[in-house]
Scaffold this motif. Structure first.
Motif, mmCIF file in Angstrom:
data_model
loop_
_atom_site.group_PDB
_atom_site.id
_atom_site.type_symbol
_atom_site.label_atom_id
_atom_site.label_comp_id
_atom_site.label_asym_id
_atom_site.label_seq_id
_atom_site.Cartn_x
_atom_site.Cartn_y
_atom_site.Cartn_z
ATOM 1 N N GLY A 12 0.794 -1.237 0.000
ATOM 2 C CA GLY A 12 0.000 0.000 0.000
ATOM 3 C C GLY A 12 0.819 1.276 0.000
ATOM 4 N N ILE B 34 -4.978 3.843 1.228
ATOM 5 C CA ILE B 34 -6.223 3.160 1.611
ATOM 6 C C ILE B 34 -7.415 4.102 1.374
ATOM 7 N N HIS C 269 -10.396 3.466 -1.589
ATOM 8 C CA HIS C 269 -11.816 3.364 -1.231
ATOM 9 C C HIS C 269 -12.627 4.422 -1.988
ATOM 10 N N VAL D 221 -11.503 -3.099 -1.554
ATOM 11 C CA VAL D 221 -10.319 -3.091 -0.695
ATOM 12 C C VAL D 221 -10.526 -4.020 0.498
ATOM 13 N N ILE E 271 -8.154 -5.373 3.992
ATOM 14 C CA ILE E 271 -6.944 -5.025 4.748
ATOM 15 C C ILE E 271 -6.516 -6.220 5.591
ATOM 16 N N LEU F 252 -9.676 2.530 10.046
ATOM 17 C CA LEU F 252 -10.385 1.807 8.978
ATOM 18 C C LEU F 252 -11.887 2.053 9.053
#
Ligand code: SF4
Length: 375
Positions: free
Chosen positions: A173, A216, A220, A226, A228, A250
């Protein structure tokens, strides 16, 4: 046999114009990962596989370091076509140097003399043809850090899309806005290893946390699917406070992002921490649940983590996908990807129906036998 570095240096193409800029004195700046290396003429970036020759940036092309057929659950993608085969390929090199890397043979091939993985010649057509032949539903760039070999991934993904396959990255990432825009038209799925929520820990691994959190967020927003993963390492990243901040981050992006907490086992150079136990995973999952995450999974200890291998409806709790490790034991979503009890739409890329699982075990692809021509 020529040295690995010579082989890698011969199998290159000029970088995509979107992924570098020319600076003064024949220097270039690479945008393929969050390091954004300024590279003088004749030098390499941190990843060792992208280099400046006569004021142009050259990047890996035309080979694979590893190719394998994996259950999609191994990536892990738990909300993407359960039971599908993910045809998986990687090149060589990485922009981080995690001492516990579980793909070190390919990721650290140019840093560690013990990491030997002879590359094989390949074309995008060859890879996609084989993926289709195996009945794969997704083609995934993995095993090394795919961001540093984005041009090759896009070449393969263009062919894969034309053949009706989904495409994805399994990545650390450490992206940039430039590389994400470059990948966006050709990418469906993105798994990120969020290794810690402490910038000091990321420095130990050779990176910074900022670009990873930003990646991240951007993925999105772009609408890619996505998931994680956090490999839980006792004493490294498993404090109550760190896990709470990580899972709150998150949940702040979306409570529906699946979060996999997976068990560490001693590997590569990190042999000090003890192995992660099922209790450790359950504790981390409880922290994530308190933060508001709706889909939390515990991995690498099949059969020891209770319900945390399964997918349940976030609304009514109905059991929707039953798993044991990579094995799918039951599938109860509707053809629209909704809960069969309350009708709530379940976030993911489910595919129209579950027929049977392609494979519950990884197996070698034929390519290494077909492509005897080592590069
Ligand atoms: S991919 Fe990352 S590490 Fe490699 S040259 Fe580009 S910016 Fe540097």
């Amino acid at each position: 046999m020529p040295a690995l570095r010579d082989i890698v240096d011969r199998n290159v193409a000029e970088a995509a114009p979107e992924l570098y800029e020319k600076l003064d004195r024949e220097r270039v700046r690479c945008f393929s990962c969050g390091h954004c290396c300024p590279i003088p003429e004749g030098q390499r970036g941190v990843c060792k596989v992208r280099f400046n020759r006569a004021g142009k940036l050259y990047v890996p092309w035309g080979y694979v370091g590893c190719v394998q057929c994996d259950p999609i659950e191994k990536k892990p993608f738990f909300h993407v076509a359960p039971g599908a085969l993910a045809y998986s390929f990687g090149m060589l090199g990485c922009d981080l140097h995690c001492s516990y890397c579980q793909n070190w043979v390919t990721s650290q091939a140019l840093r560690d003399p013990e990491a030997v993985s002879p590359p094989l010649r390949a074309t995008p057509q060859m890879l996609v043809e084989e993926a289709v032949g195996y009945g794969a539903k997704a083609l995934v760039s993995t095993y090394n850090e795919p961001l540093i070999t984005s041009e090759w991934a896009v070449a393969v993904f263009r062919e894969a899309r034309a053949a009706g396959l989904m495409t994805g990255f399994v990545s650390n990432g450490n992206g940039t806005p430039q590389v994400l825009e470059y990948l966006r038209p050709w990418m469906d799925l993105y798994k990120i290893d969020l290794k810690s929520f402490d910038d000091r820990h990321y420095h130990e691994l050779g990176g910074r946390i900022g670009p990873i959190l930003e990646t991240i967020r951007r993925l999105h927003e772009m609408g890619l699917w996505v998931e994680i993963v956090t490999l839980l390492i006792p004493g490294f990243n498993d404090s109550e406070e760190e896990l709470a901040r990580l899972s709150e981050f998150l949940a702040g992006i979306s409570p529906y992002i699946p979060w996999h907490v997976t068990a560490f086992h001693q590997d590569y150079k990190m042999a000090d921490p003890r192995n992660t136990t099922a209790e450790d995973l359950l504790r981390a999952a409880a922290i994530g649940k308190r933060a508001g995450l709706r889909y939390i999974y515990a991995g690498n200890l099949p059969g020891e983590v209770g319900d945390l291998e399964n997918t349940r409806c976030h609304n009514c709790g109905k059991l929707l996908v039953e798993r044991y490790g990579y094995l799918i034991r039951g599938y109860h979503l509707t053809v629209e990807g909704a809960c069969s009890q309350c009708g709530s739409s379940i976030p993911g890329r489910w595919g129209s129906r579950f027929e049977r699982q392609a494979t519950a075990f990884p197996f070698a692809a034929r390519l290494p036998r077909r492509s005897r021509a080592e590069v």
